[in-house]
Design a protein around this motif. Structure first.
Motif, PDB file in Angstrom:
ATOM      1  N   PRO A   1       0.835  -1.211   0.000  1.00  0.00           N
ATOM      2  CA  PRO A   1       0.000   0.000   0.000  1.00  0.00           C
ATOM      3  C   PRO A   1       0.867   1.258   0.000  1.00  0.00           C
ATOM      4  O   PRO A   1       1.821   1.379   0.766  1.00  0.00           O
ATOM      5  CB  PRO A   1      -0.793  -0.135   1.308  1.00  0.00           C
ATOM      6  CG  PRO A   1       0.027  -1.032   2.184  1.00  0.00           C
ATOM      7  CD  PRO A   1       0.720  -1.982   1.251  1.00  0.00           C
TER       8      PRO A   1
ATOM      9  N   GLU B   1       0.238  -0.277  -4.601  1.00  0.00           N
ATOM     10  CA  GLU B   1      -1.222  -0.193  -4.624  1.00  0.00           C
ATOM     11  C   GLU B   1      -1.663   1.085  -3.935  1.00  0.00           C
ATOM     12  O   GLU B   1      -1.423   1.249  -2.720  1.00  0.00           O
ATOM     13  CB  GLU B   1      -1.813  -1.416  -3.916  1.00  0.00           C
ATOM     14  CG  GLU B   1      -3.288  -1.615  -4.131  1.00  0.00           C
ATOM     15  CD  GLU B   1      -3.732  -2.944  -3.544  1.00  0.00           C
ATOM     16  OE1 GLU B   1      -3.726  -3.069  -2.304  1.00  0.00           O
ATOM     17  OE2 GLU B   1      -4.067  -3.860  -4.309  1.00  0.00           O
TER      18      GLU B   1
ATOM     19  N   SER C   1      -3.317   3.579  -1.695  1.00  0.00           N
ATOM     20  CA  SER C   1      -4.125   3.355  -0.497  1.00  0.00           C
ATOM     21  C   SER C   1      -4.078   4.591   0.373  1.00  0.00           C
ATOM     22  O   SER C   1      -2.999   5.064   0.749  1.00  0.00           O
ATOM     23  CB  SER C   1      -3.619   2.140   0.285  1.00  0.00           C
ATOM     24  OG  SER C   1      -4.288   2.023   1.523  1.00  0.00           O
TER      25      SER C   1
ATOM     26  N   ALA D   1      -2.297   4.140   3.749  1.00  0.00           N
ATOM     27  CA  ALA D   1      -0.847   3.974   3.832  1.00  0.00           C
ATOM     28  C   ALA D   1      -0.228   5.191   4.497  1.00  0.00           C
ATOM     29  O   ALA D   1      -0.728   6.318   4.364  1.00  0.00           O
ATOM     30  CB  ALA D   1      -0.262   3.796   2.439  1.00  0.00           C
TER      31      ALA D   1
END
Length: 241
Positions: free
Chosen positions: A157, A214, A216, A219
């Motif tokens: 993330p 990814e 996010s 995060a």
């Protein structure tokens, strides 16, 4: 056990001769030979012979029975398929063990580090007849890792702002934290960490770890990430020293 002979036919050789065959035949060739022979021997046809007609039918039945196999016994059951040695990516990295059932026996086998999916693990004299067994290996995805060939794959993330602006991202890998730099608005959200794939083994090279970033919102931001790394380095013990 051979198929039982019929009273009119003493042997397989005689049966073949009655059908005009000089060697073994089956399927369409055997059927064609029988039809030609039985047609020529029919008692209601000129030149036919009742005794020969009966022998040809007996020969046909004998050869059919032999083509089907021993008597009317059911075919032997095929051997049980060999079990698959299933391991996780971490076990492939470090080596591990697996428990298998082979022929009603439960075995604990040791899998050396560096095995790849599709390779075979050799078990010496583990077969029922004392022969070696070669069991296929499969690395199943687990612990956030998957394996393909020599390489490992994972997702991490990442704050959307960091992906947009670029910068350094710190990734927690199986080997500990690793840093990678990404360009602003990088088209491919994947980074390669060299040498963190499956270990070299035999002719197989050292693999790499591919990390898909990814986006996010959960995060940690760049500032939070920097604070975590600063805290990790400057522990109270180090400051006291």
């Amino acid at each position: 056990m051979r198929a039982r002979s019929h009273p009119e036919v003493a042997s397989t050789r005689q049966a073949l001769a009655l059908l005009g065959l000089t060697g073994p035949a089956e399927g369409a060739a055997l059927t064609a030979a029988f039809r030609a022979a039985v047609k020529a021997a029919r008692p209601d046809q000129p030149g036919g012979d009742e005794a020969r007609f009966r022998k040809i039918i007996a020969a046909w039945r004998l050869l059919q029975a032999e083509a089907r196999g021993p008597g009317l016994e059911p075919p032997a059951a095929p051997p049980a398929p060999l079990p698959v040695v299933s391991i996780t990516p971490l076990e492939a990295l470090r080596g591990g063990g697996a428990r298998l059932r082979i022929g009603g026996r439960s075995l604990r086998v040791r899998v050396p580090a560096g095995m790849r999916s599709g390779e075979h693990l050799r078990l010496r004299r583990a077969g029922a007849d004392g022969a070696d067994l070669h069991l296929p290996v499969l690395i199943r995805a687990a612990d956030g890792l998957s394996a393909l060939g020599d390489d490992l794959y994972m997702t991490w993330p990442t704050p959307p702002r960091l992906i947009e602006d670029g910068g350094r991202v710190e990734i927690e890998t199986w080997a500990g934290p690793r840093s990678a730099w990404i360009a602003a608005e990088q088209e491919t959200l994947r980074v390669r960490l060299k040498g963190l794939g499956l270990p070299a083994r035999g002719s197989r090279p050292q693999g790499h770890l591919f990390v898909t970033l990814e986006p996010s919102a959960d995060a940690p931001s760049s500032a939070e990430d920097l604070l975590v790394r600063f805290t990790r380095v400057w522990t109270p013990d180090r400051m006291a020293a």
